[in-house]
Each structure stands twice: as structure tokens, then as C-alpha cells.
Design an enzyme around this catalytic site. Structure first.
Site, PDB file in Angstrom:
ATOM      1  N   LYS A  97       0.830  -1.214   0.000  1.00 22.13           N
ATOM      2  CA  LYS A  97       0.000   0.000   0.000  1.00 22.13           C
ATOM      3  C   LYS A  97       0.869   1.270   0.000  1.00 22.13           C
ATOM      4  O   LYS A  97       0.451   2.309  -0.497  1.00 22.13           O
ATOM      5  CB  LYS A  97      -0.916   0.031   1.234  1.00 22.13           C
ATOM      6  CG  LYS A  97      -1.800  -1.196   1.421  1.00 22.13           C
ATOM      7  CD  LYS A  97      -3.088  -1.076   0.660  1.00 22.13           C
ATOM      8  CE  LYS A  97      -4.143  -2.130   1.010  1.00 22.13           C
ATOM      9  NZ  LYS A  97      -3.787  -3.521   0.781  1.00 22.13           N
TER      10      LYS A  97
HETATM   11  C1  LIG Z   1      -4.328  -4.647   0.085  1.00 18.53           C
HETATM   12  C2  LIG Z   1      -3.520  -5.904  -0.026  1.00 18.53           C
HETATM   13  C3  LIG Z   1      -3.748  -6.853  -1.064  1.00 18.53           C
HETATM   14  C4  LIG Z   1      -4.874  -6.715  -2.066  1.00 18.53           C
HETATM   15  O1  LIG Z   1      -4.657  -5.690  -3.008  1.00 18.53           O
HETATM   16  P1  LIG Z   1      -5.869  -5.132  -3.886  1.00 18.53           P
HETATM   17  O2  LIG Z   1      -5.322  -3.972  -4.605  1.00 18.53           O
HETATM   18  O3  LIG Z   1      -6.946  -4.761  -2.907  1.00 18.53           O
HETATM   19  O4  LIG Z   1      -6.310  -6.234  -4.797  1.00 18.53           O
HETATM   20  C5  LIG Z   1      -2.911  -7.966  -1.139  1.00 18.53           C
HETATM   21  N1  LIG Z   1      -1.928  -8.162  -0.235  1.00 18.53           N
HETATM   22  C6  LIG Z   1      -1.685  -7.284   0.770  1.00 18.53           C
HETATM   23  C7  LIG Z   1      -0.591  -7.580   1.750  1.00 18.53           C
HETATM   24  C8  LIG Z   1      -2.457  -6.121   0.914  1.00 18.53           C
HETATM   25  O5  LIG Z   1      -2.207  -5.268   1.944  1.00 18.53           O
END
Ligand SMILES: *Cc1c(COP(=O)(O)O)cnc(C)c1O
Length: 499
Positions: free
Chosen positions: A113
Site C-alpha cells: 500500500k
Molecule cells: C491490500 C492488499 C492486497 C490486495 O490488493 P488489492 O489492490 O486490494 O487487490 C494484497 N496483499 C496485501 C498484503 C495487501 O495489503
């Protein structure tokens, strides 16, 4: 470049306004009116460039209402060695002759993120000036763990913006809680809510939808906005690393320029993989995008059958950031695949909200299959994969990444596809330390242990350093210890804003 709504219910606007609004006020998501394409020569000219330089070339074709200088300021404020502990931002690890792991967790909070939430606050703070609002922006976040801390780190000390995060009391890990409650910065606030994640999310959504409260805020010089992946400003920066990975592989001679590669994406809200789709549409040579889910496999079934059906039990898994039954960004993907048919999208989403399901036509399914493949892994397979990867290569992966690796293995066995493949690694193994240590050392190694001793033990077993964002959390002062009833969330907002 103008931005339009996926439901055909809003006028064309500039990127700054789309980023400031977050989503279309009457429902729907903003997307670029057309996808800018890069010629082969344009892509070739990026080989050997730094992450920041690649970022600049991509961002400037989407943010045409920002000056080049503003875009550079955003990039420099985000992708630097103070925020990221690897100079290349998103390094590749070679797993075997055909598979690479792209480590997207070198930012401050140990999850991918950060790749978007380190830069998006800069986009937003400049958008406020461009759109010409005198109000202070208040970002409200409901989080089940990862987004809260990444948003706090991204938005802390950004002028003109305040951020308030709500998380479920007792619903996040000790490390995740301390990551949030020890956040410094002069514009951050964190509260625990007695309830689960849905309670937090619903309360925050109610505040967004409460017209009178929003008017009251505006009268007092405040305006609400959102930091999750429905905001185009969060999706856009994710396109960069798809290009960067390809350029890195061609620079090293691991793939020939022009040769196609696959990407595997551990998926929840469909934001990350959608960024990969935009990279493909821009001309990046991609053979297949492989969508990897955990036991909440609503997407796997959708891509198999054409029916999206959320009427099912929500399963809490060891890859919790992918525990999701409504993937918001699928709306953008379907809008693109129907040739911008806002009516169709509105109808499908109406069916989803009333019946809990919808079915797409066969033409759309065919277009999906041209670029996308999907699979899922269950919790035992996830732990087995962590163990197997460590045994074979001495490399430690987290649970979300392990889901991606397992789905890739199944895909390669089923199709015989030998195309070079990059697997997105979405979190540092330290972030999901308990499941990872259990996978490596068995259940007894974590039974009754606190998370700090698990971090130390994982460091010893894996022979790697604890991620800097998770170190010393037990000695940092806790700034926020407020626990509130879910009915009090509005009061918390008022109190923080001094109203
Ligand atoms: C948010 C997240 C995801 C999923 O990503 P999206 O963009 O919502 O598909 C996968 N792995 C981790 C560790 C995340 O924090």
C-alpha cells in the site's frame, strides 16, 4: 486528460478534481477518458532509468492538469531513501529460471500500500490548491489493518489535510495496532472501535453519506475525502512498478525487449491487478495477468463462470488483506471491457446490491480471458508454499505472496506456459509473522508467544533483518489509546476537529 464516471452519471473533470472527490458523489468511479498508449520506442527509451524517472513519464500523461514541476515534487516527496529501504523501490528477486518476485514492501509500513499511499497525499494536497478549496480536507479511514498505517504514514504532516483512522478494537494484530497508535505527526488521529471492521466501515460510510453533517463541516471549513483504492490517485501510482519490472528485466537481459511477460497478483479489492491492466493497455508487453485469491474466491469463480456471486460465507484466512467479497475496482475493469457502457455497469451493480450477484455476457467473458487467468489457494496450501519456497531457495515470503506463488505453480502446470513471470510480493513476511513462522517451524513455535518474540525468532530462522517499520514498536510511546463505541464515531470526528 479528462476523467469520466464508470456509470455515465457525471461530467468530464480534470485529474485534480477526481483525486479530490475520491469517487463520483452519486456512485461510480473515475477513470481516464482514454488510456494513453506508449510506442515501443517510448518504452525502450525508459530502459535503465530510475524508478523516479519512469514514474515521471507515466504520471505526466495522466495528470495533465499538474505542471511537470508539481509532478516531480510529488515523486521526490514519495520515492526517496528516507521512505524506502531499497534504492530501486521495487527490487526483483529471482526465484527460478522463469519466475521473479517483485518486492513491493520496502516502504515505511511493510505492505505494498505504501507504493501508492506515499505519493497520493502529495497529489491530493496539490489538488486542493488547484481546485481552489479553502477548506481543510479530512481523510476518514476504516481499516482492517494495513491501509490504516499506510495512510497515516502517507498523510502525516501534509499541510491542509487531517487524517482520522478507525480500527476494530481487538480485531487487528498487536504489531498492526502499535504501528497505528504510535504514529507521530501533527495531523493524525487514531481510535479503536468496539465492533468489527464492518462496523467501522459502515459508520464511516454513514458519515460520508450524511448530507447535514457534511454541510455542517463545510460551514466550519472542513471537507471529507477518502484514501482507499476507489480513488484514482491511489491506483495510478501502481502502474509505475509494472513498467519498472519489465524495464528491469530487459535491462538485465532476462527477457528480450518486446517479449511478453506474465504478472501474478495477490488480489483483494482488484486495485493492484487493475493497475497491471492499465499498463497492458498502455502498450507494456504482457501475456497474462494472473489473479490470485485465497479461500474467499469470488473472483476466481467469476472469471470461470461469468457470474459474480457474493452470497457466501466470509472466511477469515491467514492472508487477511485479501479477505473481501466485494472487489470495488472490478467496476472499472468491466467498464473498460464493455467499451465504456455505463448503463450495463449500473445495471450489474444494482443487481449486486439487491440480489448479491450478477452475470456478464459471453462477449465480455471472452475479452476477459484474452488477458486474464485466475486461481486460488487455501490456507494449508499457503503455509506449505511458504515452507517449500524456503526449503528450495532460502527465501521467506509472506502469506499473500505465497497465495500468488501457489496459483502461479498451478497455472504453469495446467497451461505449460513458460513465459517469464513476475509475482507481486505485497507484504514483508514480518508483517504476517505468526503465520509465516508457523509455516517454517510448526504450530508449537508460535503457540502462546507474543508477537515481538515471534519477530525475533523469524529473524533468526529466516536469516533476515526485521523490517525497519516494525522494529522497536514495543518501545515507542503510544499516542492514541481511545476506545469508543461505534455510535460515538461522529463525536470523535467532531472532537478531533474541535467542533
Ligand atoms: C491490500 C492488499 C492486497 C490486495 O490488493 P488489492 O489492490 O486490494 O487487490 C494484497 N496483499 C496485501 C498484503 C495487501 O495489503
Amino acid at each position: 486528460m479528462k476523467y469520466i464516471s464508470t456509470r455515465g452519471n457525471f461530467g468530464k473533470i480534470d485529474s485534480a478534481e477526481a483525486i479530490k472527490l475520491g469517487m463520483v458523489p452519486s456512485g461510480g468511479l473515475f477513470i481516464p477518458e482514454e488510456v494513453p498508449a506508449f510506442s515501443e520506442e517510448a518504452i525502450r527509451s525508459l530502459i535503465g532509468k530510475s524508478y523516479c524517472e519512469v514514474a515521471f513519464e507515466i504520471l505526466k500523461v495522466y495528470l495533465t492538469d499538474y505542471t511537470e514541476e508539481e509532478i516531480r515534487q510529488c515523486i521526490d516527496g514519495a520515492y526517496n531513501e528516507k521512505n524506502f529501504d531499497d534504492p530501486s523501490m521495487a527490487p526483483l528477486y529471482k526465484l527460478n529460471d522463469s519466475a521473479y518476485i517483485m518486492e513491493l514492501w520496502h516502504g515505511p509500513t511493510a505492505a505494498f500500500k505504501d507504493m501508492a499511499l506515499q505519493i497520493m497525499p502529495h497529489f491530493l494536497s496539490k489538488a486542493i490548491t488547484k481546485v481552489g478549496s479553502d477548506n481543510e480536507i479530512v481523510i476518514l479511514v476504516a481499516t482492517s489493518g494495513d491501509t490504516g498505517k499506510a495512510a497515516l504514514e502517507g498523510f502525516k504532516n501534509i499541510p491542509g489535510i487531517k487524517i482520522i483512522v478507525f480500527y476494530p478494537h481487538g480485531g487487528v494484530s498487536k504489531v498492526q495496532e502499535l504501528q497505528m497508535t504510535t504514529t507521530d505527526g501533527n495531523n493524525t488521529y487514531v481510535a479503536a472501535v468496539k465492533g468489527n471492521f464492518d462496523d467501522c466501515q459502515n459508520a464511516v460510510k454513514e458519515i460520508f453519506g450524511d448530507r447535514r453533517f457534511n454541510e455542517y463541516l463545510v460551514q466550519n471549513g472542513y471537507e471529507l475525502s477518502s484514501a482507499n483504492s476507489i480513488n484514482w490517485g491511489r491506483l495510478l501510482p501502481q502502474i509505475i512498478y509494472y513498467f519498472y519490472a519489465y524495464l528491469d528485466l530487459t535491462a538485465k537481459g532476462s527477457v528480450g525487449f518486446g517479449d511478453k511477460i506474465n504478472f501474478v497478483v495477490p488480489t483483494g479489492n482488484f486495485g493492484n491487478i487493475l493497475a497491471g491492466y492499465y499498463a497492458y493497455r498502455m502498450g507494456l508487453p504482457i501475456n497474462k495477468l494472473i489473479c490470485a485469491s485465497n479461500e474467499n474466491k469470488v473472483l476466481t469463480e467469476f472469471f470461470e463462470t461469468g457470474e459474480y456471486d457474493r452470497n457466501r460465507e466470509f472466511i477469515r484466512t491467514n492472508s487477511p488483506s485479501m479477505d473481501i467479497l466485494i472487489s470495488s475496482n472490478l467496476e472499472r475493469f468491466l467498464f473498460e471491457l464493455t467499451g465504456h457502457d455505463g448503463k450495463k455497469i449500473s445495471d450489474w451493480l444494482y443487481e449486486l446490491s439487491t440480489k448479491g450477484s450478477f452475470t456478464v455476457d459471453s462477449g465480455v467473458r471472452e475479452r476477459i480471458n484474452e488477458i486474464l487467468s485466475a486461481g486460488y489457494a487455501n490456507q494449508d496450501e499457503t503455509l506449505e508454499t511458504i515452507n517449500e519456497v524456503f526449503d528450495k531457495s532460502g527465501y521467506t515470503v509472506d502469506t499473500h505472496t505465497a497465495v500468488g506463488i501457489k496459483v502461479y505453480k498451478d497455472y504453469a502446470a495446467k497451461t505449460g506456459d513458460k513465459t517469464v513471470t513476475v509475482i507481486d510480493s505485497t507484504a514483508s513476511p514480518y508483517k504476517f509473522n505468526t503465520a509465516v513462522l508457523e509455516a517454517l517451524e510448526g504450530p508449537d513455535s508460535v503457540e502462546g508467544k507474543d508477537e515481538f518474540s515471534i519477530l525475533d525468532e523469524l529473524s533468526r530462522v529466516s536469516g533476515t533483518d526485521i523490517h525497519p517499520g516494525l522494529k522497536n514498536l514495543d518501545t515507542k510511546p503510544v499516542k492514541y489509546d481511545k476506545v469508543v463505541e461505534k455510535e460515538q464515531i461522529t463525536d470523535v470526528v467532531k472532537e478531533v476537529l474541535g467542533l
